[in-house]
Design a protein around this motif. Structure first.
Motif, mmCIF file in Angstrom:
data_model
loop_
_atom_site.group_PDB
_atom_site.id
_atom_site.type_symbol
_atom_site.label_atom_id
_atom_site.label_comp_id
_atom_site.label_asym_id
_atom_site.label_seq_id
_atom_site.Cartn_x
_atom_site.Cartn_y
_atom_site.Cartn_z
ATOM 1 N N ASP A 142 -15.210 0.942 8.721
ATOM 2 C CA ASP A 142 -14.473 0.705 9.077
ATOM 3 C C ASP A 142 -12.566 0.384 8.868
ATOM 4 O OD1 ASP A 142 -13.828 -0.444 11.926
ATOM 5 O OD2 ASP A 142 -12.509 -2.249 11.259
ATOM 6 N N ALA A 143 -11.991 0.403 7.279
ATOM 7 C CA ALA A 143 -10.567 0.956 6.920
ATOM 8 C C ALA A 143 -11.315 1.606 6.512
ATOM 9 C CB ALA A 143 -11.881 -0.455 5.495
ATOM 10 N N ALA A 144 -12.050 3.210 6.701
ATOM 11 C CA ALA A 144 -11.978 4.506 6.204
ATOM 12 C C ALA A 144 -11.924 4.854 7.926
ATOM 13 C CB ALA A 144 -13.001 4.409 5.712
ATOM 14 N N GLY A 145 -11.332 3.406 8.793
ATOM 15 C CA GLY A 145 -11.703 4.578 10.070
ATOM 16 C C GLY A 145 -13.097 5.170 10.460
ATOM 17 N N ILE A 146 -13.556 4.672 10.184
ATOM 18 C CA ILE A 146 -15.086 5.039 10.566
ATOM 19 C C ILE A 146 -16.132 3.403 11.479
ATOM 20 C CG2 ILE A 146 -17.999 5.909 10.207
ATOM 21 C CD1 ILE A 146 -16.749 6.837 7.572
ATOM 22 N N GLN A 147 -16.393 4.175 12.691
ATOM 23 C CA GLN A 147 -16.713 2.817 13.423
ATOM 24 C C GLN A 147 -18.585 3.292 13.340
ATOM 25 O OE1 GLN A 147 -13.709 4.074 14.519
ATOM 26 N NE2 GLN A 147 -13.308 2.424 13.686
ATOM 27 N N VAL A 148 -18.533 2.068 12.824
ATOM 28 C CA VAL A 148 -20.773 1.853 13.119
ATOM 29 C C VAL A 148 -20.988 0.611 12.961
ATOM 30 C CG1 VAL A 148 -21.113 3.758 11.144
ATOM 31 C CG2 VAL A 148 -21.219 1.157 10.130
ATOM 32 N N SER A 149 -22.506 0.299 13.141
ATOM 33 C CA SER A 149 -23.000 -1.267 13.271
ATOM 34 C C SER A 149 -23.804 -1.655 13.084
ATOM 35 C CB SER A 149 -22.977 -1.218 15.537
ATOM 36 O OG SER A 149 -24.241 -0.702 15.748
ATOM 37 N N ALA A 150 -23.704 -2.859 12.813
ATOM 38 C CA ALA A 150 -24.884 -3.675 11.898
ATOM 39 C C ALA A 150 -25.808 -3.997 13.378
ATOM 40 C CB ALA A 150 -24.663 -5.037 11.517
ATOM 41 N N GLY A 151 -27.031 -3.057 13.061
ATOM 42 C CA GLY A 151 -27.872 -2.619 13.910
ATOM 43 C C GLY A 151 -27.745 -2.980 15.626
ATOM 44 N N ALA B 114 -37.852 10.142 15.536
ATOM 45 C CA ALA B 114 -36.322 9.297 16.186
ATOM 46 C C ALA B 114 -35.285 10.743 17.093
ATOM 47 C CB ALA B 114 -36.070 8.833 15.344
ATOM 48 N N LEU B 115 -34.987 9.937 17.652
ATOM 49 C CA LEU B 115 -33.806 10.192 18.362
ATOM 50 C C LEU B 115 -32.592 10.737 16.602
ATOM 51 C CD1 LEU B 115 -32.514 8.340 20.970
ATOM 52 C CD2 LEU B 115 -33.876 10.275 21.894
ATOM 53 N N PRO B 116 -32.576 12.431 17.129
ATOM 54 C CA PRO B 116 -31.930 12.932 16.371
ATOM 55 C C PRO B 116 -30.260 12.156 16.700
ATOM 56 C CG PRO B 116 -32.023 14.657 17.696
ATOM 57 C CD PRO B 116 -33.335 13.339 18.491
ATOM 58 N N THR B 117 -29.871 11.372 17.380
ATOM 59 C CA THR B 117 -28.711 11.138 17.026
ATOM 60 C C THR B 117 -28.933 9.278 16.730
ATOM 61 O OG1 THR B 117 -29.074 10.121 19.308
ATOM 62 C CG2 THR B 117 -27.754 12.497 19.100
ATOM 63 N N THR B 118 -29.701 9.254 16.048
ATOM 64 C CA THR B 118 -29.376 7.697 15.344
ATOM 65 C C THR B 118 -29.619 7.853 14.172
ATOM 66 O OG1 THR B 118 -30.164 6.801 17.662
ATOM 67 C CG2 THR B 118 -30.402 5.320 15.736
ATOM 68 N N LEU B 119 -28.876 7.021 13.300
ATOM 69 C CA LEU B 119 -29.458 6.475 12.184
ATOM 70 C C LEU B 119 -29.541 5.279 11.793
ATOM 71 C CD1 LEU B 119 -27.996 9.797 9.932
ATOM 72 C CD2 LEU B 119 -30.182 9.384 10.121
ATOM 73 N N ASN B 120 -30.307 4.613 10.861
ATOM 74 C CA ASN B 120 -30.469 3.231 10.064
ATOM 75 C C ASN B 120 -30.741 3.167 9.046
ATOM 76 O OD1 ASN B 120 -31.834 0.543 10.146
ATOM 77 N ND2 ASN B 120 -31.170 0.366 12.289
ATOM 78 N N PHE B 121 -30.207 2.882 7.896
ATOM 79 C CA PHE B 121 -30.696 2.912 7.279
ATOM 80 C C PHE B 121 -30.070 1.475 6.566
ATOM 81 C CE2 PHE B 121 -25.824 4.323 7.715
ATOM 82 C CZ PHE B 121 -24.910 3.454 6.489
ATOM 83 N N ALA C 106 -29.172 -3.711 7.301
ATOM 84 C CA ALA C 106 -29.654 -2.455 8.042
ATOM 85 C C ALA C 106 -28.033 -2.201 8.623
ATOM 86 C CB ALA C 106 -30.184 -2.728 9.113
ATOM 87 N N VAL C 107 -28.072 -1.068 8.896
ATOM 88 C CA VAL C 107 -26.999 -0.717 9.759
ATOM 89 C C VAL C 107 -26.998 0.645 10.205
ATOM 90 C CG1 VAL C 107 -24.808 0.588 9.122
ATOM 91 C CG2 VAL C 107 -24.978 -0.756 7.188
ATOM 92 N N ARG C 108 -26.312 1.157 11.315
ATOM 93 C CA ARG C 108 -26.913 1.831 12.825
ATOM 94 C C ARG C 108 -25.146 2.846 12.633
ATOM 95 N NH1 ARG C 108 -27.802 0.654 18.866
ATOM 96 N NH2 ARG C 108 -25.546 -0.018 18.166
ATOM 97 N N LEU C 109 -25.934 3.823 12.849
ATOM 98 C CA LEU C 109 -25.060 5.451 12.576
ATOM 99 C C LEU C 109 -25.372 6.338 13.833
ATOM 100 C CD1 LEU C 109 -23.492 7.092 10.075
ATOM 101 C CD2 LEU C 109 -24.683 8.236 12.167
ATOM 102 N N SER C 110 -24.457 6.594 15.208
ATOM 103 C CA SER C 110 -24.986 6.957 16.078
ATOM 104 C C SER C 110 -23.972 7.777 16.503
ATOM 105 C CB SER C 110 -25.841 6.191 17.359
ATOM 106 O OG SER C 110 -24.941 5.143 17.853
ATOM 107 N N MET D 60 -10.039 8.491 14.795
ATOM 108 C CA MET D 60 -11.128 7.569 14.757
ATOM 109 C C MET D 60 -12.208 8.231 14.554
ATOM 110 S SD MET D 60 -11.616 4.809 17.062
ATOM 111 C CE MET D 60 -11.819 6.422 18.526
ATOM 112 N N ILE D 61 -13.812 8.047 13.784
ATOM 113 C CA ILE D 61 -14.174 8.450 14.069
ATOM 114 C C ILE D 61 -15.571 7.798 14.143
ATOM 115 C CG2 ILE D 61 -16.387 9.354 12.418
ATOM 116 C CD1 ILE D 61 -13.906 11.235 12.443
ATOM 117 N N TYR D 62 -15.762 7.524 15.324
ATOM 118 C CA TYR D 62 -16.405 6.734 16.258
ATOM 119 C C TYR D 62 -18.200 7.081 16.520
ATOM 120 C CZ TYR D 62 -18.093 3.799 20.120
ATOM 121 O OH TYR D 62 -19.330 2.725 20.844
ATOM 122 N N LEU D 63 -18.350 6.477 15.620
ATOM 123 C CA LEU D 63 -19.903 6.677 15.845
ATOM 124 C C LEU D 63 -21.265 5.681 15.412
ATOM 125 C CD1 LEU D 63 -19.765 8.530 11.579
ATOM 126 C CD2 LEU D 63 -21.141 9.648 13.994
#
Length: 505
Positions: A320-329, A298-305, A356-360, A4-7
């Motif tokens: 998520d299908a590829a095992g990466i967890q991100v969120s929509a906002g 911005a904090l270097p630990t957060t990306l919003n795109f 928007a998608v947030r990666l952190s 799992m890649i938890y982002l």
């Protein structure tokens, strides 16, 4: 694509091993009630005192109150309640309760709630932000004379934008307004010297920085109004009653110790390097991608795109299908089908706010984790290339009787009774390309939700075996199964919780 890649660390973080060990030691050995005067209780009290002293050093809070609580939402309530009770006691009702337009929803909701309950007659008003997410100091200067409480963030949870706290403090000089700063995303990422600032209230949540959920802190400046939110047995020196969460406090203490000791959390330059590598991977994988936050602020630990032509749900599902967890906002609102109010407040184009998608990531991740994340993002890009995306996610009506639900715990018994049952995966084509279409060793029949009209006639003509619909979370499969049942297909089920829960039975 094992592992799992938890982002999604801005939503919550995994527990630091040292924090887990500290909590377990408290649960199994040092389990005393800190209010008890025997040896076991005294050891628990000593742990609380040591953690509070460590927290004061980390936060630069040499004076003022520092109490443990359940987290930032409780801290926000306490700050708002304390302010409004003081206003009412002084007969100073009316005026403005200001909050940044990009604040966490807990802030305006708390302001409105306690303002109504206490009848203080204040106006709750949003302070606008500019296109970079910074508070409009010119407007704050205009409103400050009428302000009773000003609520801002140290760093935004969706975009990572760091507020100009020094600028806000300068504007508030001479104002009688109290000032609350949500420091949830700041802990471990920004330097804090609270006692040297004008900040009156600063709430924190441990679970945003490798401590468990349900533990937090509230700093209250010396001399600032204070009213306990919870009355009772007088714990926390009468500031917050209820037997203390000693396991959570011990875990938080381990995280704070790590912050002081160094070596566990990376410095700003290292985190910027990690962010830049993730940026390069995202840009290569997702053509046309646009970032929704200014990197320099911005904090270097957060990306919003946002990605043109791709909904946030599409990207979340793909990752998520590829095992990466991100969120929509924000995780608090990502389950709701609405544009990001944070990006709307920044006046970004509608399509960016809606997709928007947030990666952190947390400040304790290592280079191997970033390597794996970049490789997995590249895999997502290759899976997405050339795949069509559904024109809409509302393919099926909502107001029909649901189909039968198959809980993960029923999995083995169901397929023993229905050996000819067919698993139907309604995920989109790009999700299949990102992750293998098997579920606990059983093959899946691919029927993307956006194309199911092609499959319905055959399903209705053939009624001999059961159909079990499945997707990532169980939401799309539930609607697809319900519609097919409504059209007359017998023995239609859907797997509750989808792929996310299927492995737990």
């Amino acid at each position: 694509m094992d592992g799992m890649i938890y982002l999604d660390a801005n939503a919550t973080s995994p527990i630091l091993p040292a924090a887990s060990a500290a909590a377990q030691a408290t649960l199994s050995a040092n389990f005393g009630n800190p209010s008890s005067t025997h040896a076991v209780g005294l050891r628990a009290r000593a742990m609380l005192d040591a953690t509070r002293a460590c927290a004061r050093r980390v936060l630069g809070a040499s004076d003022g109150r520092l109490l443990f609580n359940s987290g930032a939402t409780e801290g926000i309530q306490t700050a708002v309640l304390s302010t409004l009770v003081d206003l009412k006691a002084r007969g100073a009702t009316g005026g403005l309760l200001l909050y940044g337009a990009t604040e966490h929803k807990a802030v305006p909701q708390a302001l409105a709630h306690w303002n109504a309950i206490l009848g203080t007659g204040c106006e709750v008003r949003a302070l606008p932000v500019d296109a970079n997410g910074q508070h409009r100091l010119d407007i704050l200067r205009e409103w400050a004379p009428q302000a009773r409480l000003v609520c801002t963030m140290a760093a935004n949870n969706e975009t990572g934008v760091v507020s100009d706290l020094a600028g806000i403090e300068q504007v508030l000089q001479g104002s009688r307004a109290l000032w609350m700063v949500d420091c949830v995303q700041a802990l471990g990422k920004l330097p804090l010297e609270l006692s040297r600032t004008r900040i009156d209230y600063a709430p924190f949540s441990g679970h945003k920085l490798y401590a468990p959920k349900g533990i937090g802190m509230l700093y209250v400046r010396a001399g600032a109004p204070f009213t306990p939110l919870i009355a009772g047995g007088g714990q926390e020196d009468g500031q917050r009653s209820g037997t203390e969460n000693t396991a959570g406090i011990a875990a938080l203490g381990a995280v704070l110790d790590a912050l002081l000791a160094g070596g566990t959390f990376h410095d700003h330059a290292t985190l910027e390097n990690y962010r830049d590598r993730l940026v390069d991977a995202l840009v290569a994988a997702l053509p046309g991608l646009v970032f929704n936050m200014p990197f320099a602020q911005a904090l270097p630990t957060t990306l919003n795109f946002s990605v043109p032509g791709r909904s946030s749900g599409d990207i979340v599902d793909l990752f998520d299908a590829a095992g990466i967890q991100v969120s929509a906002g924000s995780a608090c609102s990502s389950a709701k089908a609405a544009p990001s109010y944070v990006l709307e407040a920044m006046a970004l184009p509608d399509w960016r706010a809606a997709s928007a998608v947030r990666l952190s990531f947390g400040p304790a991740v290592d280079e191997a984790f970033i390597d794996a994340a970049c490789a997995r993002i590249g895999h997502c890009g290759r899976a997405l290339a050339g795949c069509s995306v559904s024109a809409t996610r509302d393919v099926y009506p909502h107001d029909i009787e649901p189909a039968a639900v198959l809980q993960p715990a029923q999995w083995a018994a169901f397929f023993a009774d229905h050996p000819d049952a067919q698993l139907v995966d309604v995920r989109e084509t790009f999700e299949h390309a990102a992750g293998a279409a098997t579920l606990r060793g059983r093959a899946l029949y691919s029927a993307p939700l956006s194309r199911q009209g092609e499959f319905v006639p055959a399903w209705l003509a053939e009624q001999d075996h059961a159909l079990v619909f499945v997707c990532r979370s169980g939401k799309r499969s539930a609607r697809a199964a319900a519609t097919l049942r409504h059209l007359g297909r017998n023995r239609v089920y859907h797997l509750a919780g989808g792929f996310a829960l299927a492995g737990e039975a």
